[in-house]
Design a protein around this motif. Structure first.
Motif, PDB file in Angstrom:
ATOM      1  N   THR A 127       0.845  -1.438   0.168  1.00 38.42           N
ATOM      2  CA  THR A 127       0.120   0.313  -0.029  1.00 38.42           C
ATOM      3  C   THR A 127       1.183   1.538   0.096  1.00 38.42           C
ATOM      4  O   THR A 127       0.598   2.742  -1.041  1.00 38.42           O
ATOM      5  N   GLU A 128       2.004   1.489   0.782  1.00 32.94           N
ATOM      6  CA  GLU A 128       2.687   2.771   1.167  1.00 32.94           C
ATOM      7  C   GLU A 128       3.434   2.752  -0.273  1.00 32.94           C
ATOM      8  O   GLU A 128       3.844   4.352  -0.538  1.00 32.94           O
ATOM      9  N   GLU A 129       4.418   1.326  -0.548  1.00 38.99           N
ATOM     10  CA  GLU A 129       5.029   1.821  -1.813  1.00 38.99           C
ATOM     11  C   GLU A 129       4.440   1.583  -2.962  1.00 38.99           C
ATOM     12  O   GLU A 129       4.913   2.737  -3.645  1.00 38.99           O
ATOM     13  N   ASP A 130       3.030   1.325  -3.150  1.00 39.32           N
ATOM     14  CA  ASP A 130       2.861   1.871  -3.766  1.00 39.32           C
ATOM     15  C   ASP A 130       1.556   3.262  -4.506  1.00 39.32           C
ATOM     16  O   ASP A 130       1.924   3.299  -5.566  1.00 39.32           O
ATOM     17  N   ARG A 131       2.104   3.657  -2.871  1.00 40.20           N
ATOM     18  CA  ARG A 131       1.361   5.670  -3.587  1.00 40.20           C
ATOM     19  C   ARG A 131       2.670   6.163  -3.646  1.00 40.20           C
ATOM     20  O   ARG A 131       2.511   7.077  -4.521  1.00 40.20           O
ATOM     21  N   VAL A 132       4.168   5.828  -2.378  1.00 34.24           N
ATOM     22  CA  VAL A 132       4.834   6.342  -2.992  1.00 34.24           C
ATOM     23  C   VAL A 132       5.431   6.518  -4.667  1.00 34.24           C
ATOM     24  O   VAL A 132       5.658   7.749  -5.546  1.00 34.24           O
ATOM     25  N   ALA A 133       5.402   4.843  -5.196  1.00 35.20           N
ATOM     26  CA  ALA A 133       5.430   5.032  -6.817  1.00 35.20           C
ATOM     27  C   ALA A 133       4.726   5.491  -7.414  1.00 35.20           C
ATOM     28  O   ALA A 133       5.025   6.084  -8.604  1.00 35.20           O
ATOM     29  N   ALA A 134       3.811   5.595  -7.255  1.00 36.83           N
ATOM     30  CA  ALA A 134       2.222   6.490  -8.272  1.00 36.83           C
ATOM     31  C   ALA A 134       2.914   7.780  -8.054  1.00 36.83           C
ATOM     32  O   ALA A 134       2.517   8.388  -8.982  1.00 36.83           O
ATOM     33  N   VAL A 135       2.802   8.253  -7.302  1.00 30.33           N
ATOM     34  CA  VAL A 135       3.375   9.967  -7.207  1.00 30.33           C
ATOM     35  C   VAL A 135       4.554   9.674  -7.464  1.00 30.33           C
ATOM     36  O   VAL A 135       4.837  11.328  -8.598  1.00 30.33           O
ATOM     37  N   LYS A 136       5.825   9.212  -6.976  1.00 34.93           N
ATOM     38  CA  LYS A 136       6.863   9.232  -8.505  1.00 34.93           C
ATOM     39  C   LYS A 136       6.702   9.248 -10.265  1.00 34.93           C
ATOM     40  O   LYS A 136       7.819   9.775 -11.014  1.00 34.93           O
ATOM     41  N   ILE A 137       6.135   7.990 -10.503  1.00 32.94           N
ATOM     42  CA  ILE A 137       4.885   8.101 -11.750  1.00 32.94           C
ATOM     43  C   ILE A 137       4.890   9.769 -12.693  1.00 32.94           C
ATOM     44  O   ILE A 137       4.615   9.187 -13.614  1.00 32.94           O
ATOM     45  N   VAL A 138       3.727  10.657 -12.091  1.00 32.69           N
ATOM     46  CA  VAL A 138       2.550  11.315 -11.640  1.00 32.69           C
ATOM     47  C   VAL A 138       4.275  13.249 -12.082  1.00 32.69           C
ATOM     48  O   VAL A 138       4.013  13.457 -13.011  1.00 32.69           O
ATOM     49  N   ASP A 139       5.049  12.720 -11.279  1.00 38.00           N
ATOM     50  CA  ASP A 139       6.067  13.643 -10.702  1.00 38.00           C
ATOM     51  C   ASP A 139       6.555  13.265 -12.590  1.00 38.00           C
ATOM     52  O   ASP A 139       7.323  14.290 -13.284  1.00 38.00           O
ATOM     53  N   ASP A 140       7.643  12.531 -12.725  1.00 38.44           N
ATOM     54  CA  ASP A 140       8.306  11.923 -13.665  1.00 38.44           C
ATOM     55  C   ASP A 140       7.288  12.457 -15.420  1.00 38.44           C
ATOM     56  O   ASP A 140       7.909  12.440 -16.515  1.00 38.44           O
ATOM     57  N   ILE A 141       6.421  11.805 -14.952  1.00 36.12           N
ATOM     58  CA  ILE A 141       5.155  11.932 -16.408  1.00 36.12           C
ATOM     59  C   ILE A 141       5.668  13.889 -17.003  1.00 36.12           C
ATOM     60  O   ILE A 141       5.853  14.306 -17.618  1.00 36.12           O
ATOM     61  N   ILE A 142       5.491  14.560 -15.485  1.00 37.99           N
ATOM     62  CA  ILE A 142       5.245  16.087 -15.818  1.00 37.99           C
ATOM     63  C   ILE A 142       6.376  16.433 -16.140  1.00 37.99           C
ATOM     64  O   ILE A 142       6.879  17.378 -16.409  1.00 37.99           O
ATOM     65  N   GLU A 143       7.673  16.067 -15.739  1.00 38.31           N
ATOM     66  CA  GLU A 143       9.263  16.139 -15.439  1.00 38.31           C
ATOM     67  C   GLU A 143       9.170  15.505 -17.069  1.00 38.31           C
ATOM     68  O   GLU A 143       9.730  16.602 -17.531  1.00 38.31           O
ATOM     69  N   GLU A 144       9.063  14.885 -17.796  1.00 38.21           N
ATOM     70  CA  GLU A 144       9.824  14.033 -19.365  1.00 38.21           C
ATOM     71  C   GLU A 144       8.787  14.945 -19.954  1.00 38.21           C
ATOM     72  O   GLU A 144       9.218  15.150 -21.029  1.00 38.21           O
ATOM     73  N   THR A 145       7.444  15.451 -19.690  1.00 36.85           N
ATOM     74  CA  THR A 145       6.468  16.232 -20.819  1.00 36.85           C
ATOM     75  C   THR A 145       7.200  17.167 -20.664  1.00 36.85           C
ATOM     76  O   THR A 145       7.582  18.773 -21.714  1.00 36.85           O
ATOM     77  N   GLY A 146       8.560  17.970 -20.272  1.00 37.16           N
ATOM     78  CA  GLY A 146       9.333  19.032 -20.284  1.00 37.16           C
ATOM     79  C   GLY A 146       8.925  20.557 -20.287  1.00 37.16           C
ATOM     80  O   GLY A 146       8.893  22.100 -20.507  1.00 37.16           O
ATOM     81  N   ILE A 147       6.708  20.924 -19.391  1.00 43.69           N
ATOM     82  CA  ILE A 147       5.939  21.290 -19.666  1.00 43.69           C
ATOM     83  C   ILE A 147       6.413  22.868 -18.418  1.00 43.69           C
ATOM     84  O   ILE A 147       6.449  24.107 -18.371  1.00 43.69           O
ATOM     85  N   LYS A 148       7.493  22.373 -17.607  1.00 46.14           N
ATOM     86  CA  LYS A 148       8.236  23.192 -16.099  1.00 46.14           C
ATOM     87  C   LYS A 148       9.317  24.186 -17.012  1.00 46.14           C
ATOM     88  O   LYS A 148       9.645  24.762 -16.737  1.00 46.14           O
ATOM     89  N   ARG A 149       9.864  23.395 -18.230  1.00 47.79           N
ATOM     90  CA  ARG A 149      10.789  24.126 -18.947  1.00 47.79           C
ATOM     91  C   ARG A 149      10.425  25.327 -20.655  1.00 47.79           C
ATOM     92  O   ARG A 149      11.353  25.215 -20.510  1.00 47.79           O
ATOM     93  N   ARG A 150       9.332  24.308 -20.466  1.00 48.72           N
ATOM     94  CA  ARG A 150       9.067  25.282 -21.910  1.00 48.72           C
ATOM     95  C   ARG A 150       7.715  26.380 -21.434  1.00 48.72           C
ATOM     96  O   ARG A 150       6.172  25.511 -22.069  1.00 48.72           O
ATOM     97  N   PRO A 151       7.649  26.953 -21.219  1.00 51.20           N
ATOM     98  CA  PRO A 151       6.934  27.715 -20.645  1.00 51.20           C
ATOM     99  C   PRO A 151       5.638  28.678 -21.581  1.00 51.20           C
ATOM    100  O   PRO A 151       4.385  28.727 -21.178  1.00 51.20           O
ATOM    101  N   LEU A 152       6.554  29.084 -22.568  1.00 50.42           N
ATOM    102  CA  LEU A 152       5.769  28.962 -23.988  1.00 50.42           C
ATOM    103  C   LEU A 152       4.748  28.386 -24.609  1.00 50.42           C
ATOM    104  O   LEU A 152       3.491  28.146 -24.645  1.00 50.42           O
ATOM    105  N   ILE A 153       5.969  26.698 -24.226  1.00 49.10           N
ATOM    106  CA  ILE A 153       3.844  26.030 -24.671  1.00 49.10           C
ATOM    107  C   ILE A 153       2.767  25.556 -23.564  1.00 49.10           C
ATOM    108  O   ILE A 153       2.558  25.362 -24.260  1.00 49.10           O
ATOM    109  N   ARG A 154       3.655  25.846 -22.519  1.00 48.91           N
ATOM    110  CA  ARG A 154       2.438  25.247 -21.129  1.00 48.91           C
ATOM    111  C   ARG A 154       1.272  26.413 -21.191  1.00 48.91           C
ATOM    112  O   ARG A 154       0.807  25.886 -20.914  1.00 48.91           O
ATOM    113  N   ASN A 155       1.730  27.630 -21.295  1.00 48.40           N
ATOM    114  CA  ASN A 155       1.037  29.091 -21.605  1.00 48.40           C
ATOM    115  C   ASN A 155      -0.522  29.195 -22.609  1.00 48.40           C
ATOM    116  O   ASN A 155      -1.110  29.131 -22.738  1.00 48.40           O
ATOM    117  N   THR A 156       0.718  28.578 -23.414  1.00 49.55           N
ATOM    118  CA  THR A 156      -0.517  28.751 -24.966  1.00 49.55           C
ATOM    119  C   THR A 156      -1.430  27.438 -24.725  1.00 49.55           C
ATOM    120  O   THR A 156      -2.515  27.881 -25.343  1.00 49.55           O
TER     121      THR A 156
END
Length: 348
Positions: A127-156
């Motif tokens: 249970t706990e490991e699954d939750r931590v893993a799920a949070v990490k997957i979401v963080d990894d997805i956000i990081e991989e999309t590059g949305i934090k590093r590409r504000p122009l794409i994010r804003n448009t």
């Protein structure tokens, strides 16, 4: 004697037999092929600009839809050319709004987001490991999309997504607070005690009972409709009527409707009770009215009862009579809402 093959797949070894076990080496993941945007910063920047332009196109499409929807007033100018212009602009605006977002996201994923394959081993779920893993997957997805590093794409993207629902909200909001009440009242209701004459569509010429011969059919609008400067199309959409004359002996009149017709002349709403298409086809020999959209068929001799198709109720009848000058007038408004039956309502 030794073993000899008879040429069959089983004896030749081409087909595995029971008990036979083969081991295959794990081929692993295929080698990762870098894209141009992965190795050339200029290509990555160019792809980012392309995605941004697609999102801006989506925003422009939404704006075109809203401007054409609100700026073109069909109540004041309801010519065919104006209607066609608005329909074209609405279609173009919707197409660019939806395609801009969809194409932009696809191009973003194919050109800029990481595309390497990952192989992960299965593990026991805790249970706990699954939750931590799920949070990490979401963080990894956000990081991989590059949305934090590409504000122009994010804003448009945020702008395109924020504006995209507005056309739908405008269309649904235009349906009104209560469609049942809106469709219950039409221009056929007597005004200041004066009954409304039946006139030809579109010129507005009053119709005398003597003008209507057996087998004839008239497309009818209420007198005064053509004089409206605002809301003309809306009122016409509710009030249009088909007027026909049959041999009175062919009519099967129910109790309470004895005074709704005149010497075999009857009037019924032209708006199909299925989805609101105009019922415009009258079969003189069978006395059937046909809706061309979905083939709902109504029997004029039995008060426009449905005899075929998806419509769920008869066409509403307009009570008519003749005034002192011999003109046909509506003795009252419709006794039930006109149009489609998908709103909850009661009718007799």
């Amino acid at each position: 004697m030794g073993n000899h093959s008879d040429g069959s797949p089983q004896s030749g070894g081409a087909v595995a037999t029971a008990g036979q076990r083969e081991k295959f080496a794990d081929p692993g993941l295929p080698p990762h092929r870098l894209r141009l945007a992965d190795t050339d910063p200029r290509a990555a920047k160019r792809a980012e600009r392309q995605v941004t332009i697609l999102f801006i196109i989506s925003v422009i499409g939404t704006v075109v839809f809203l401007v054409s929807y609100f700026a073109i007033d069909l109540d004041r100018e309801s010519t065919i050319a104006t209607v066609r212009l608005q329909n074209i602009l609405l279609g173009i605006g919707t197409a660019f709004a939806m395609l801009g977002i969809g194409t932009g996201i696809v191009h973003w994923a194919k050109a800029l987001m990481p595309d390497h394959e990952v192989s992960e081993s299965r593990h026991a779920v805790r249970t706990e490991e699954d939750r931590v893993a799920a949070v990490k997957i979401v963080d990894d997805i956000i990081e991989e999309t590059g949305i934090k590093r590409r504000p122009l794409i994010r804003n448009t993207l945020i702008g395109a997504i924020a504006l995209a629902p507005l056309p739908a909200l405008a269309v649904f909001g235009d349906l009104g607070p209560n469609a049942k009440d809106v469709l219950r009242h039409t221009m056929w209701a007597p005004k200041d005690g004066k009954k409304i004459r039946l006139t030809r569509d579109p010129d507005g010429t009053p119709i005398k009972a003597s003008d209507v011969t057996i087998g004839s059919a008239f497309h009818v609008i209420p007198e005064g409709l053509n004089d409206l400067t605002e809301g003309k199309l809306n009122e016409k959409a509710k009030a249009v009527v088909l007027l026909m004359r049959l041999n009175p002996s062919d009519l099967h009149i129910s109790a309470g409707r004895e005074n709704w017709s005149y010497n075999g002349i009857v009037a019924y709403s032209k708006i199909c009770t299925h989805v609101g298409c105009p019922v415009a086809l009258y079969e003189q020999q069978t006395h059937h009215l046909l809706c061309p959209c979905h083939q709902s068929t109504f029997d004029l001799t039995h008060e426009c009862a449905v005899i075929f198709g998806p419509a769920s109720r008869p066409l509403p009848q307009l009570p008519i009579e003749v005034d002192a000058e011999g003109y046909l007038v509506a003795s009252s408004d419709f006794h039930e809402p006109v149009g489609p039956s998908y709103w909850e309502r009661e009718y007799s």
